[in-house]
Design an enzyme around this catalytic site. Structure first.
Site, PDB file in Angstrom:
ATOM      1  CE  LYS A 113      -4.501  -1.453   1.303  1.00 41.31           C
ATOM      2  NZ  LYS A 113      -5.566  -1.541   1.838  1.00 41.31           N
ATOM      3  CE  LYS A 195      -6.223  -7.988  -1.811  1.00 38.71           C
ATOM      4  NZ  LYS A 195      -7.090  -8.002  -0.560  1.00 38.71           N
ATOM      5  CE  LYS A 198     -13.957  -3.758   0.045  1.00 37.91           C
ATOM      6  NZ  LYS A 198     -12.769  -3.526   0.892  1.00 37.91           N
TER       7      LYS A 198
HETATM    8  P1  ATP Z   1      -8.770  -3.029  -0.709  1.00 36.48           P
HETATM    9  O1  ATP Z   1      -8.942  -3.210  -2.049  1.00 36.48           O
HETATM   10  O2  ATP Z   1      -9.753  -1.606  -0.413  1.00 36.48           O
HETATM   11  O3  ATP Z   1      -7.637  -2.949   0.037  1.00 36.48           O
HETATM   12  P2  ATP Z   1     -10.125  -5.551  -0.123  1.00 36.48           P
HETATM   13  O4  ATP Z   1     -11.118  -5.681  -1.275  1.00 36.48           O
HETATM   14  O5  ATP Z   1      -8.886  -6.278  -0.033  1.00 36.48           O
HETATM   15  O6  ATP Z   1      -9.902  -3.837  -0.098  1.00 36.48           O
HETATM   16  P3  ATP Z   1     -10.678  -5.643   2.792  1.00 36.48           P
HETATM   17  O7  ATP Z   1     -11.584  -4.964   3.420  1.00 36.48           O
HETATM   18  O8  ATP Z   1      -9.166  -5.424   2.930  1.00 36.48           O
HETATM   19  O9  ATP Z   1     -11.035  -5.772   1.185  1.00 36.48           O
HETATM   20  O10 ATP Z   1     -11.089  -7.112   3.114  1.00 36.48           O
HETATM   21  C1  ATP Z   1     -11.951  -7.640   3.716  1.00 36.48           C
HETATM   22  C2  ATP Z   1     -11.815  -9.145   3.901  1.00 36.48           C
HETATM   23  O11 ATP Z   1     -12.075  -9.762   2.474  1.00 36.48           O
HETATM   24  C3  ATP Z   1     -10.670  -9.804   4.404  1.00 36.48           C
HETATM   25  O12 ATP Z   1     -11.108 -10.864   5.278  1.00 36.48           O
HETATM   26  C4  ATP Z   1      -9.914 -10.145   3.239  1.00 36.48           C
HETATM   27  O13 ATP Z   1      -8.989 -11.425   3.509  1.00 36.48           O
HETATM   28  C5  ATP Z   1     -10.981 -10.886   2.359  1.00 36.48           C
HETATM   29  N1  ATP Z   1     -10.725 -10.387   0.822  1.00 36.48           N
HETATM   30  C6  ATP Z   1     -10.167  -9.512   0.122  1.00 36.48           C
HETATM   31  N2  ATP Z   1      -9.831  -9.713  -0.809  1.00 36.48           N
HETATM   32  C7  ATP Z   1      -9.962 -11.187  -1.257  1.00 36.48           C
HETATM   33  C8  ATP Z   1      -9.768 -12.050  -2.337  1.00 36.48           C
HETATM   34  N3  ATP Z   1      -9.305 -11.423  -3.458  1.00 36.48           N
HETATM   35  N4  ATP Z   1     -10.096 -13.192  -2.278  1.00 36.48           N
HETATM   36  C9  ATP Z   1     -10.370 -13.715  -0.805  1.00 36.48           C
HETATM   37  N5  ATP Z   1     -10.589 -12.904   0.099  1.00 36.48           N
HETATM   38  C10 ATP Z   1     -10.297 -11.751   0.051  1.00 36.48           C
END
Ligand code: ATP
Ligand code: LTN
Length: 330
Positions: A113, A195, A198
């Site tokens: 990040k 991965k 969002k």
């Molecule tokens: P950002 O993109 O804003 O960093 P994010 O999509 O990674 O956000 P978080 O709020 O950080 O979302 O994560 C929320 C939950 O979703 C966490 O438990 C994280 O492990 C899970 N998660 C996020 N992305 C994935 C993915 N691609 N596959 C499986 N689990 C995920």
């Protein structure tokens, strides 16, 4: 026997993706009967990336509604907004004095990040995992259902808890991660070695749980695969593996059954089926979300009630911590 405790949280940084859903939220819902569950919208964590106040406010309410829309039941579980419960900020300070600079420097999410936002490498981004450890430890959680990308943060939370317990006796339950078997990491549709996220700049790389059916089918159809035209789960077929895992998660079919189902079929056919099944499985969430967003009073009542309950549990832990470390009682 008392039920074991579950804690998890998600940041209100946009509409939840399929990765969030299959990696975390789906487990949150299914664990509600067997465990005492606490789920939080981590708006304090979201502040580590620059936010417009009005967007953060709206996203927090939307995220709370999404939480209920996926099936978190505020009667069964505690569902609250992190900043409503002041114990989180307070324990964060204490735990930061029991966390080493070196430990935080090794966190890969911080490295990623800070590379992505070089203009805003703030102290909160660095100490983010301490706040997260506090979230979990306040509720004495036994298990933390998250995607595999959070594993390193969870290990740190365990280390902090063990270190603290080593000095002061058994204050904190040492938490374990709880990961889905096949979908602990849903991959980007455009680059299946990364991965699904969002905050990706390319919206074709992710599916949100509110995307309309046509969009879902379109995005799945344009997912990157390979030129082999063979539906099989194997090393080197990241794109196909990802779609097979998604299909397995939404239909309940095993990888073997899926391989059989598509033997002799091309990717066009396979992708159509994956898209259709996925769009259908997300339909109830879309419908429930639309309903909930019409009833703001109900949402407010739920998050206020959640905050009261969360406060009750977390204040007990914080009181114990303050006593142990030698803060003079008021
Ligand atoms: P950002 O993109 O804003 O960093 P994010 O999509 O990674 O956000 P978080 O709020 O950080 O979302 O994560 C929320 C939950 O979703 C966490 O438990 C994280 O492990 C899970 N998660 C996020 N992305 C994935 C993915 N691609 N596959 C499986 N689990 C995920
Ligand atoms: N950092 C987490 C969100 C989060 C969290 C938590 C998850 C904040 N506090 C406590 C589990 C337990 C993320 O998923 N990015």
């Amino acid at each position: 026997m008392d039920k074991k405790i579950i804690f998890s949280a998600i940041q209100p940084t946009g509409t939840f993706t399929l990765g969030n859903y299959l990696g975390a939220l789906q487990n949150w819902v299914s664990l509600q009967d067997e465990y005492n569950c606490c789920y939080s919208i981590a708006n304090m964590h979201a502040l580590t990336v620059r936010q417009q106040a009005k967007d953060l406010r709206a996203n927090t309410l939307n995220a709370y509604a999404l939480l209920l829309a996926v099936g978190v039941d505020p009667q069964k579980s505690i569902a609250f907004i992190q900043s409503h419960v002041k114990c989180h900020a307070e324990l964060n300070w204490v735990l930061s004095c029991y966390t080493q600079f070196g430990e935080l420097s090794r966190m890969t999410q911080f490295k990623d990040k800070s590379a992505r936002h070089p203009e805003n490498v703030n102290a909160g981004l660095f100490t983010y995992p301490v706040l997260m450890a506090g979230d979990i430890l306040l509720y004495q959680a036994d298990f933390v259902p998250v995607g595999i990308d959070q594993k390193q943060h969870l290990e740190l939370a365990r280390n902090i808890a063990q270190r603290f317990n080593g000095i002061y006796g058994d204050v904190f339950t040492v938490p374990d991660g709880y990961y889905p078997k096949l979908t602990a990491k849903v991959m980007s549709l455009q680059d299946p070695t990364k991965k699904m996220s969002k905050s990706d700049d390319n919206p074709k790389s992710y599916i949100t749980i509110l995307d309309p059916p046509e969009t879902i089918v379109k995005k799945i159809k344009s997912a990157v695969t390979d030129s082999e035209a063979l539906v099989a789960y194997r090393e080197g077929k990241d794109g196909v593996n990802n779609l097979m895992s998604i299909y397995s998660a939404v239909t309940g079919r095993t990888l073997e059954q899926i391989t059989e189902e598509f033997a002799g079929h091309g990717y066009g056919d396979f992708k159509q089926k994956v898209g259709d099944a996925l769009a259908e499985s997300l339909r109830p969430i879309r419908e429930r979300y639309a309903q909930l967003m019409k009833d703001r009073a109900y949402l407010e009542e739920c998050y206020r009630d959640g905050a009261r309950k969360a406060e009750g549990v977390s204040q007990r832990t914080l009181d114990k911590v303050y006593k142990k470390i030698g803060f003079l009682a008021r």
